[in-house]
Design an enzyme around this catalytic site. Structure first.
Site, mmCIF file in Angstrom:
data_model
loop_
_atom_site.group_PDB
_atom_site.id
_atom_site.type_symbol
_atom_site.label_atom_id
_atom_site.label_comp_id
_atom_site.label_asym_id
_atom_site.label_seq_id
_atom_site.Cartn_x
_atom_site.Cartn_y
_atom_site.Cartn_z
ATOM 1 N N MET A 12 0.823 -1.219 0.000
ATOM 2 C CA MET A 12 0.000 0.000 0.000
ATOM 3 C C MET A 12 0.854 1.265 0.000
ATOM 4 S SD MET A 12 -3.167 -0.943 -0.044
ATOM 5 C CE MET A 12 -4.180 0.372 0.612
ATOM 6 N N ASP A 31 11.744 2.611 4.451
ATOM 7 C CA ASP A 31 11.211 1.281 4.775
ATOM 8 C C ASP A 31 12.409 0.456 5.242
ATOM 9 O OD1 ASP A 31 8.495 -0.516 3.717
ATOM 10 O OD2 ASP A 31 10.308 -1.637 4.249
ATOM 11 N N LEU A 65 2.241 0.926 7.996
ATOM 12 C CA LEU A 65 2.994 -0.206 8.544
ATOM 13 C C LEU A 65 2.070 -1.388 8.762
ATOM 14 C CD1 LEU A 65 4.987 2.077 10.970
ATOM 15 C CD2 LEU A 65 5.968 0.762 9.066
ATOM 16 N N ARG A 123 -10.958 -0.081 0.481
ATOM 17 C CA ARG A 123 -10.812 -0.560 -0.905
ATOM 18 C C ARG A 123 -9.536 -1.395 -1.055
ATOM 19 N NH1 ARG A 123 -12.710 5.115 -3.495
ATOM 20 N NH2 ARG A 123 -14.919 4.912 -2.997
ATOM 21 N N LYS A 171 -12.824 1.511 10.534
ATOM 22 C CA LYS A 171 -12.103 0.532 9.698
ATOM 23 C C LYS A 171 -12.336 -0.891 10.210
ATOM 24 C CE LYS A 171 -8.835 -1.181 6.959
ATOM 25 N NZ LYS A 171 -9.056 -1.409 5.540
ATOM 26 N N ASN A 174 -15.687 -1.972 9.075
ATOM 27 C CA ASN A 174 -15.636 -2.234 7.630
ATOM 28 C C ASN A 174 -14.971 -3.580 7.340
ATOM 29 O OD1 ASN A 174 -15.633 -1.029 4.714
ATOM 30 N ND2 ASN A 174 -13.563 -1.798 5.024
ATOM 31 N N TYR A 176 -14.514 -6.090 9.319
ATOM 32 C CA TYR A 176 -15.275 -7.229 9.839
ATOM 33 C C TYR A 176 -16.163 -7.783 8.725
ATOM 34 C CZ TYR A 176 -18.281 -10.119 12.659
ATOM 35 O OH TYR A 176 -18.960 -11.200 13.163
ATOM 36 N N LYS A 240 -4.655 -10.745 11.006
ATOM 37 C CA LYS A 240 -4.317 -9.680 11.963
ATOM 38 C C LYS A 240 -5.545 -8.815 12.234
ATOM 39 C CE LYS A 240 -2.927 -5.913 10.385
ATOM 40 N NZ LYS A 240 -3.271 -4.547 10.059
HETATM 41 P P1 NAD Z 1 2.935 -4.782 3.596
HETATM 42 O O1 NAD Z 1 3.348 -5.876 4.515
HETATM 43 O O2 NAD Z 1 2.978 -4.998 2.122
HETATM 44 O O3 NAD Z 1 3.798 -3.457 3.908
HETATM 45 C C1 NAD Z 1 4.268 -3.090 5.163
HETATM 46 C C2 NAD Z 1 5.628 -2.414 4.961
HETATM 47 O O4 NAD Z 1 6.097 -1.907 6.204
HETATM 48 C C3 NAD Z 1 6.695 -3.389 4.439
HETATM 49 O O5 NAD Z 1 7.323 -2.856 3.278
HETATM 50 C C4 NAD Z 1 7.677 -3.512 5.604
HETATM 51 O O6 NAD Z 1 9.038 -3.705 5.186
HETATM 52 C C5 NAD Z 1 7.492 -2.148 6.271
HETATM 53 N N1 NAD Z 1 7.907 -2.122 7.666
HETATM 54 C C6 NAD Z 1 7.633 -3.017 8.648
HETATM 55 N N2 NAD Z 1 8.186 -2.622 9.816
HETATM 56 C C7 NAD Z 1 8.803 -1.445 9.563
HETATM 57 C C8 NAD Z 1 9.552 -0.529 10.362
HETATM 58 N N3 NAD Z 1 9.765 -0.778 11.652
HETATM 59 N N4 NAD Z 1 10.034 0.595 9.780
HETATM 60 C C9 NAD Z 1 9.833 0.846 8.462
HETATM 61 N N5 NAD Z 1 9.137 0.012 7.637
HETATM 62 C C10 NAD Z 1 8.644 -1.118 8.196
HETATM 63 O O7 NAD Z 1 1.471 -4.368 4.062
HETATM 64 P P2 NAD Z 1 0.388 -3.518 3.225
HETATM 65 O O8 NAD Z 1 -0.465 -4.445 2.443
HETATM 66 O O9 NAD Z 1 1.073 -2.377 2.561
HETATM 67 O O10 NAD Z 1 -0.516 -2.980 4.436
HETATM 68 C C11 NAD Z 1 -0.097 -1.915 5.291
HETATM 69 C C12 NAD Z 1 -1.229 -1.613 6.270
HETATM 70 O O11 NAD Z 1 -2.390 -1.194 5.541
HETATM 71 C C13 NAD Z 1 -1.654 -2.806 7.126
HETATM 72 O O12 NAD Z 1 -1.978 -2.376 8.420
HETATM 73 C C14 NAD Z 1 -2.880 -3.335 6.387
HETATM 74 O O13 NAD Z 1 -3.747 -4.031 7.268
HETATM 75 C C15 NAD Z 1 -3.479 -2.055 5.839
HETATM 76 N N6 NAD Z 1 -4.268 -2.178 4.593
HETATM 77 C C16 NAD Z 1 -3.848 -2.989 3.572
HETATM 78 C C17 NAD Z 1 -4.623 -3.076 2.410
HETATM 79 C C18 NAD Z 1 -4.230 -3.969 1.247
HETATM 80 O O14 NAD Z 1 -5.084 -4.204 0.371
HETATM 81 N N7 NAD Z 1 -3.000 -4.450 1.181
HETATM 82 C C19 NAD Z 1 -5.804 -2.317 2.279
HETATM 83 C C20 NAD Z 1 -6.167 -1.467 3.312
HETATM 84 C C21 NAD Z 1 -5.396 -1.410 4.463
#
Ligand code: NAD
Length: 304
Positions: A12, A31, A65, A123, A171, A174, A176, A240
């Site tokens: 994301m 990152d 994150l 989304r 959120k 949503n 859930y 999670k």
């Molecule tokens: P992801 O695992 O792809 O990305 C997380 C990123 O954070 C990774 O690149 C990781 O290296 C980095 N990271 C972890 N610890 C770190 C630290 N201490 N310092 C710096 N970087 C660090 O996850 P994502 O899919 O991008 O999701 C991110 C958040 O958004 C989550 O909480 C998820 O639940 C939420 N989310 C995801 C989606 C989706 O469709 N993927 C949609 C809505 C919300």
């Protein structure tokens, strides 16, 4: 214009930071994985060597994150964003985390004269790629006014849900529905496969009744039913979120019978090695367990 520190460039965060660069914002990106930093640096972001480096000199810090532990450490840790960000700045946490973590970090930020906004994202990841996300925002009216334009650079729908913490709680409500729908769909389509029904005809029928839901109508036809199990949103993240949801509900003395059952089904899928796949793959996990053919649209199988 605000100077933005962007921490967390995963599925994301990477497209979001990229979209901010494309729209002319000054971004410093970090990152723990160096690969996506190089990608957004190629679009004009400053590559930061640490979260601290992304924070210093920024007026807004965005975190995207994986979970509560990462957000607590990056923002509230001994060497965290709160230590290095100047008073008058603002933190926007876009991750999905425990709302009690949001409340704690917001209070710590307020004590240092720093604004705190929870703006989790709705989304799919493909919407984030296109700058078409939906945001559920918890913020004071002044903080919301300050960051609204920034959010408009990343999404098409911005909901101000109320004070800090209301975005995260919205959120959870949503997700859930979104995640439990996946387990429900997995059972329904596995049953259809077990019965030997036509997938196309089944989708046609349920699409014309009240049985349909957004996952099966919008997400699944372009993901698992087409054989695309690349996340998207992983089964690990779905687990999670369901854990957060059931815990937060239980803490509010609210039982979540279906949520608890769905969480264990997601847990079983993770235990069998499906955790890194898109959450629409819950149906593959169930079909594989029962030795039932995975549901795939005929046009996808024919490579159309
Ligand atoms: P992801 O695992 O792809 O990305 C997380 C990123 O954070 C990774 O690149 C990781 O290296 C980095 N990271 C972890 N610890 C770190 C630290 N201490 N310092 C710096 N970087 C660090 O996850 P994502 O899919 O991008 O999701 C991110 C958040 O958004 C989550 O909480 C998820 O639940 C939420 N989310 C995801 C989606 C989706 O469709 N993927 C949609 C809505 C919300």
């Amino acid at each position: 214009m605000e100077t933005i520190g962007f921490i967390g460039l995963g599925r994301m965060g990477r497209p979001m930071a990229a979209n901010l660069c494309r729209k002319g914002f000054h971004v410093a990106a970090f990152d723990i994985n160096p690969a996506p930093i190089a990608e957004v640096a190629a679009l004009g972001a400053r590559a930061a060597a640490s979260a601290t480096e992304a924070t210093k000199g920024s007026t807004v810090v965005i975190t995207m994150l994986p979970d509560s532990a990462a957000v607590e450490q990056v923002i509230g840790g001994a060497d965290g964003v709160l230590v290095h960000l100047a008073p008058g700045s603002i933190i926007i946490d876009m991750s999905t985390v425990d709302p009690l973590v949001t409340d704690r970090l917001a209070a710590a930020a307020a004590a240092r004269g720093i604004g705190y906004v929870d703006a989790p994202v709705g989304r799919l990841a493909s919407h984030a790629d296109r700058g078409e996300s939906l945001f559920m925002v918890g913020a004071s009216p002044a903080d919301f006014a300050r960051i609204e334009t920034l959010l408009q650079a990343l999404g098409t729908t911005i909901h101000h849900c109320g004070r800090v913490g209301t975005g995260m709680r919205t959120k959870l409500v949503n997700n859930y529905l979104a995640i439990v729908s996946c387990q429900l769909n997995a059972e329904a389509l596995t049953l259809a496969q077990r019965f030997g029904l036509s997938l196309e005809k089944t989708l046609d029928v349920i699409g014309g009744t009240t049985a349909v839901n957004g996952q099966i109508k919008i997400a699944w036809p372009s993901k698992v039913l087409r054989g695309d199990t690349v996340p998207g949103f992983t089964i690990d993240l779905a687990h999670k979120d369901l854990t957060l949801i059931v815990q937060a509900a239980n803490a509010a003395k609210m039982p979540m019978a279906l949520g608890a059952a769905a969480r264990e089904a997601v847990s079983a899928a993770r235990g069998r090695g499906y955790g890194a796949q898109d959450f629409s793959s819950m149906v593959d996990a169930l079909c594989d367990l029962l030795d039932v053919p995975r549901p795939r649209l005929a046009e996808a199988a024919a490579g159309v």
